[in-house]
Scaffold this motif. Structure first.
Motif, PDB file in Angstrom:
ATOM      1  N   ARG A 180       0.914  -1.210   0.118  1.00 33.49           N
ATOM      2  CA  ARG A 180       0.071  -0.083   0.023  1.00 33.49           C
ATOM      3  C   ARG A 180       0.785   1.055   0.108  1.00 33.49           C
ATOM      4  O   ARG A 180       0.334   2.578   0.070  1.00 33.49           O
ATOM      5  N   THR A 181       2.297   1.143  -0.073  1.00 32.95           N
ATOM      6  CA  THR A 181       2.921   2.093   0.067  1.00 32.95           C
ATOM      7  C   THR A 181       2.887   3.484  -0.783  1.00 32.95           C
ATOM      8  O   THR A 181       2.848   4.569  -0.861  1.00 32.95           O
ATOM      9  N   SER A 182       2.352   2.588  -2.143  1.00 36.45           N
ATOM     10  CA  SER A 182       2.281   3.931  -3.468  1.00 36.45           C
ATOM     11  C   SER A 182       1.214   4.845  -2.855  1.00 36.45           C
ATOM     12  O   SER A 182       1.171   6.159  -3.021  1.00 36.45           O
ATOM     13  N   PHE A 183      -0.223   4.540  -2.191  1.00 34.91           N
ATOM     14  CA  PHE A 183      -0.991   5.308  -2.023  1.00 34.91           C
ATOM     15  C   PHE A 183      -0.683   6.214  -0.468  1.00 34.91           C
ATOM     16  O   PHE A 183      -1.426   7.103  -0.446  1.00 34.91           O
ATOM     17  N   GLN A 184       0.355   5.754   0.156  1.00 34.43           N
ATOM     18  CA  GLN A 184       0.673   6.770   1.165  1.00 34.43           C
ATOM     19  C   GLN A 184       1.447   7.735   0.609  1.00 34.43           C
ATOM     20  O   GLN A 184       1.501   9.181   1.136  1.00 34.43           O
ATOM     21  N   ARG A 185       1.993   7.659  -0.479  1.00 36.07           N
ATOM     22  CA  ARG A 185       3.085   8.673  -0.999  1.00 36.07           C
ATOM     23  C   ARG A 185       2.314   9.869  -2.054  1.00 36.07           C
ATOM     24  O   ARG A 185       3.069  10.642  -2.193  1.00 36.07           O
ATOM     25  N   ILE A 186       1.066   9.537  -2.275  1.00 32.84           N
ATOM     26  CA  ILE A 186       0.666  10.438  -3.225  1.00 32.84           C
ATOM     27  C   ILE A 186      -0.701  10.995  -2.843  1.00 32.84           C
ATOM     28  O   ILE A 186      -1.458  10.608  -1.813  1.00 32.84           O
ATOM     29  N   GLU A 187      -1.125  12.038  -3.502  1.00 36.48           N
ATOM     30  CA  GLU A 187      -2.350  12.724  -3.191  1.00 36.48           C
ATOM     31  C   GLU A 187      -2.651  12.772  -1.746  1.00 36.48           C
ATOM     32  O   GLU A 187      -3.564  12.684  -1.202  1.00 36.48           O
ATOM     33  N   GLU A 188      -1.600  13.127  -0.880  1.00 37.84           N
ATOM     34  CA  GLU A 188      -1.544  13.594   0.586  1.00 37.84           C
ATOM     35  C   GLU A 188      -2.160  12.375   1.288  1.00 37.84           C
ATOM     36  O   GLU A 188      -2.568  12.371   2.273  1.00 37.84           O
ATOM     37  N   GLY A 189      -1.952  11.135   0.679  1.00 38.32           N
ATOM     38  CA  GLY A 189      -2.403   9.774   1.365  1.00 38.32           C
ATOM     39  C   GLY A 189      -4.000   9.590   1.596  1.00 38.32           C
ATOM     40  O   GLY A 189      -4.459   8.786   2.294  1.00 38.32           O
ATOM     41  N   ILE A 190      -4.799  10.318   0.559  1.00 42.09           N
ATOM     42  CA  ILE A 190      -6.110  10.452   0.793  1.00 42.09           C
ATOM     43  C   ILE A 190      -6.829   8.888   0.407  1.00 42.09           C
ATOM     44  O   ILE A 190      -7.785   8.566   1.167  1.00 42.09           O
ATOM     45  N   HIS A 191      -6.036   7.985  -0.136  1.00 45.13           N
ATOM     46  CA  HIS A 191      -6.822   6.436  -0.520  1.00 45.13           C
ATOM     47  C   HIS A 191      -5.782   5.633   0.628  1.00 45.13           C
ATOM     48  O   HIS A 191      -6.457   4.409   0.608  1.00 45.13           O
ATOM     49  N   PHE A 192      -4.960   6.041   1.455  1.00 43.02           N
ATOM     50  CA  PHE A 192      -4.157   5.275   2.044  1.00 43.02           C
ATOM     51  C   PHE A 192      -4.986   4.573   3.286  1.00 43.02           C
ATOM     52  O   PHE A 192      -4.970   3.214   3.572  1.00 43.02           O
ATOM     53  N   ASN A 193      -5.803   5.183   3.818  1.00 38.06           N
ATOM     54  CA  ASN A 193      -6.514   4.817   5.137  1.00 38.06           C
ATOM     55  C   ASN A 193      -7.605   3.699   4.529  1.00 38.06           C
ATOM     56  O   ASN A 193      -7.578   2.601   5.091  1.00 38.06           O
ATOM     57  N   GLN A 194      -8.180   3.894   3.508  1.00 38.05           N
ATOM     58  CA  GLN A 194      -9.244   3.048   2.909  1.00 38.05           C
ATOM     59  C   GLN A 194      -8.371   1.675   2.307  1.00 38.05           C
ATOM     60  O   GLN A 194      -9.044   0.716   2.683  1.00 38.05           O
ATOM     61  N   ALA A 195      -7.446   1.947   1.895  1.00 35.95           N
ATOM     62  CA  ALA A 195      -6.535   0.761   1.554  1.00 35.95           C
ATOM     63  C   ALA A 195      -6.241  -0.253   2.454  1.00 35.95           C
ATOM     64  O   ALA A 195      -6.299  -1.344   2.498  1.00 35.95           O
ATOM     65  N   ARG A 196      -6.140   0.434   3.795  1.00 37.75           N
ATOM     66  CA  ARG A 196      -5.837  -0.252   4.927  1.00 37.75           C
ATOM     67  C   ARG A 196      -7.034  -0.922   5.545  1.00 37.75           C
ATOM     68  O   ARG A 196      -7.132  -2.371   6.056  1.00 37.75           O
ATOM     69  N   LEU A 197      -8.101  -0.104   5.605  1.00 41.19           N
ATOM     70  CA  LEU A 197      -9.377  -0.616   6.274  1.00 41.19           C
ATOM     71  C   LEU A 197     -10.232  -1.516   5.578  1.00 41.19           C
ATOM     72  O   LEU A 197     -11.029  -2.162   6.268  1.00 41.19           O
ATOM     73  N   LYS A 198     -10.105  -1.480   4.153  1.00 40.90           N
ATOM     74  CA  LYS A 198     -11.266  -2.358   3.357  1.00 40.90           C
ATOM     75  C   LYS A 198     -11.361  -3.993   3.792  1.00 40.90           C
ATOM     76  O   LYS A 198     -12.068  -4.505   4.033  1.00 40.90           O
ATOM     77  N   PRO A 199      -9.983  -4.442   4.033  1.00 44.94           N
ATOM     78  CA  PRO A 199     -10.240  -5.895   4.594  1.00 44.94           C
ATOM     79  C   PRO A 199     -11.075  -5.928   5.953  1.00 44.94           C
ATOM     80  O   PRO A 199     -11.603  -6.921   6.058  1.00 44.94           O
ATOM     81  N   LEU A 200     -10.778  -5.296   6.735  1.00 45.38           N
ATOM     82  CA  LEU A 200     -11.433  -5.175   7.948  1.00 45.38           C
ATOM     83  C   LEU A 200     -13.227  -4.900   7.733  1.00 45.38           C
ATOM     84  O   LEU A 200     -13.687  -5.523   8.332  1.00 45.38           O
ATOM     85  N   LYS A 201     -13.335  -4.190   6.935  1.00 49.84           N
ATOM     86  CA  LYS A 201     -14.692  -4.003   6.583  1.00 49.84           C
ATOM     87  C   LYS A 201     -15.386  -5.068   5.990  1.00 49.84           C
ATOM     88  O   LYS A 201     -16.504  -5.424   6.099  1.00 49.84           O
ATOM     89  N   TYR A 202     -14.605  -5.421   5.056  1.00 48.02           N
ATOM     90  CA  TYR A 202     -15.079  -6.989   4.562  1.00 48.02           C
ATOM     91  C   TYR A 202     -15.340  -8.087   5.538  1.00 48.02           C
ATOM     92  O   TYR A 202     -16.324  -8.978   5.528  1.00 48.02           O
ATOM     93  N   ALA A 203     -14.170  -8.052   6.482  1.00 48.73           N
ATOM     94  CA  ALA A 203     -14.524  -9.230   7.473  1.00 48.73           C
ATOM     95  C   ALA A 203     -15.759  -8.937   8.319  1.00 48.73           C
ATOM     96  O   ALA A 203     -16.389  -9.630   8.547  1.00 48.73           O
ATOM     97  N   TYR A 204     -16.000  -7.576   8.715  1.00 43.79           N
ATOM     98  CA  TYR A 204     -16.984  -7.079   9.464  1.00 43.79           C
ATOM     99  C   TYR A 204     -18.601  -7.524   8.401  1.00 43.79           C
ATOM    100  O   TYR A 204     -19.433  -7.913   9.385  1.00 43.79           O
ATOM    101  N   TYR A 205     -18.329  -7.147   7.263  1.00 44.38           N
ATOM    102  CA  TYR A 205     -19.577  -7.576   6.646  1.00 44.38           C
ATOM    103  C   TYR A 205     -19.797  -9.096   6.855  1.00 44.38           C
ATOM    104  O   TYR A 205     -20.970  -9.556   6.796  1.00 44.38           O
ATOM    105  N   LEU A 206     -18.764  -9.944   6.520  1.00 46.92           N
ATOM    106  CA  LEU A 206     -18.899 -11.501   6.590  1.00 46.92           C
ATOM    107  C   LEU A 206     -19.360 -11.691   8.303  1.00 46.92           C
ATOM    108  O   LEU A 206     -20.369 -12.740   8.302  1.00 46.92           O
ATOM    109  N   ALA A 207     -18.970 -11.030   9.357  1.00 49.71           N
ATOM    110  CA  ALA A 207     -19.512 -11.548  10.225  1.00 49.71           C
ATOM    111  C   ALA A 207     -20.913 -11.006  10.584  1.00 49.71           C
ATOM    112  O   ALA A 207     -21.716 -11.780  11.328  1.00 49.71           O
ATOM    113  N   ARG A 208     -21.228  -9.983  10.244  1.00 52.89           N
ATOM    114  CA  ARG A 208     -22.637  -9.646  10.444  1.00 52.89           C
ATOM    115  C   ARG A 208     -23.442 -10.560   9.419  1.00 52.89           C
ATOM    116  O   ARG A 208     -24.669 -11.122   9.746  1.00 52.89           O
TER     117      ARG A 208
END
Length: 364
Positions: A329-357
């Motif tokens: 995910r390093t590329s997304f930390q280094r461009i556009e002030e990192g605006i996509h970086f947090n989503q790049a890190r969070l989405k696997p957790l969001k998907y796991a939460y979806y499966l849990a529900r």
């Protein structure tokens, strides 16, 4: 009766550091985020599972910014970030055979297997580079006669390690690329025969051979487009972001670990292609991003995220270079002030939460 608590376990690669795994900042971020949404997260290693007691020795990041080591229940969901998979094959098999454990995604096979899957999609076929498994030096010689310049790659490499361009025409015989220690090299040979003797010695690991594609700027900077696609909180594929990875002048690969830099995709492409070309390039990339993940998942098995590396040649033709199921995910930390970086890190957790529900692990 509720099945709570459910845990997301991050299956990590063992290391000699403390705590004993890499990517600690990423995993700490997921651990804190999981606590906020009600899906606790811990990190564990492949040899730390006790099937008799259905428990795991894991590591949880605390609000005091320290890692706590303790025993946890088996994870309901596993986010597989393990390298050295051959070494831990038996542990992976045992964990996957456990009926109470769901892997968010199954790590892709080698480059040749992925290629063989993707060429079955008639719409993706025009974007796939001709690829052959190297059984002997004769396969490299044949490809060299057909294409003039070729690239050989280990079928299981990553980060551009071991990628070699071979040229033998007009009296010039050379090999260039990155060795197995990721060091850039350029070698020149007096004849094709001497070049082939050297190449034969590089075939100690299984390789593929492909025609060499001019995927560089006019200044000789190799580049590709990393597109990150991930399952989201609704269980669907979505594009998280795209970034240009540009290597060093006259290099062969664009990987950031080899000295490359990340750039905003749109502004970078506009330096080298006109608006009509860019429109076509973006349309083709959008098609690949839409079609490739569900098609590959249908043939391979459940996936949670993919890094799709796309090349664009000097004529604006688009090529799928590689697909990675454990993308950085390093590329997304280094461009556009990192605006996509947090989503790049969070989405696997969001998907796991979806499966849990979906499985009533978490109350709605």
């Amino acid at each position: 009766m509720s099945k709570q608590p459910a845990y997301l376990g991050i299956l990590a690669t063992p290391s000699t550091k403390h705590p004993p795994f890499p990517d600690r900042a990423f995993y700490a971020y997921l651990s804190l985020a999981g606590k906020k949404i009600g899906l606790p997260v811990y990190v564990f290693l492949p040899h730390q599972v006790d099937y008799a007691s259905k428990t795991v020795i894991g590591y949880r990041y605390t609000n005091q910014k320290t890692w706590e080591r303790r025993r946890f229940p088996l994870p309901a969901f596993v986010y597989d970030r393990l390298s050295n998979r051959k070494r831990y094959a038996s542990q992976i098999k045992s964990l996957k055979s456990c009926p109470s454990v769901t892997f968010l995604g199954h790590v892709l096979g080698d480059k040749m297997k992925n290629h063989q899957h993707l060429i079955q999609h008639s719409g993706l076929l025009p974007y796939m580079t001709p690829t052959e498994l190297v059984h002997s030096i004769q396969d490299v010689k044949t490809a060299l006669l057909n294409y003039g310049a070729v690239v050989i790659k280990p079928v299981r490499n990553s980060l551009g390690v071991g990628v070699i361009k071979i040229t033998s025409e007009n009296g010039t015989h050379q090999a260039e690329g990155r060795d197995m220690h990721n060091k850039i090299f350029h070698k020149y040979f007096p004849s094709r025969a001497s070049l082939m003797i050297w190449v034969k010695n590089q075939l100690k690991v299984q390789m593929i051979v492909q025609p060499y594609l001019e995927l560089s700027t006019p200044e000789g900077i190799p580049f590709d487009i990393r597109v990150l696609v991930q399952k989201d909180g609704t269980g669907n594929w979505s594009e998280t972001g795209k970034a240009i990875r540009a290597g060093v002048v006259n290099g062969l690969t664009s990987n950031l670990c080899g000295g490359g830099k990340a750039h905003n995709a749109s502004s970078f492409l506009r330096k080298y292609y006109d608006e009509n070309q860019i429109s076509v390039i973006e349309e083709k990339i959008s098609y690949i991003v839409r079609e490739l993940p569900p098609f590959l998942e249908g043939r391979h098995g459940r996936l949670v995220e993919l890094g799709i590396d796309i090349g664009v040649d000097k004529d604006g033709e688009v090529w799928v270079i590689e697909v990675n199921s454990k993308p950085g995910r390093t590329s997304f930390q280094r461009i556009e002030e990192g605006i996509h970086f947090n989503q790049a890190r969070l989405k696997p957790l969001k998907y796991a939460y979806y499966l849990a529900r979906q499985n009533n692990w978490i109350r709605r």
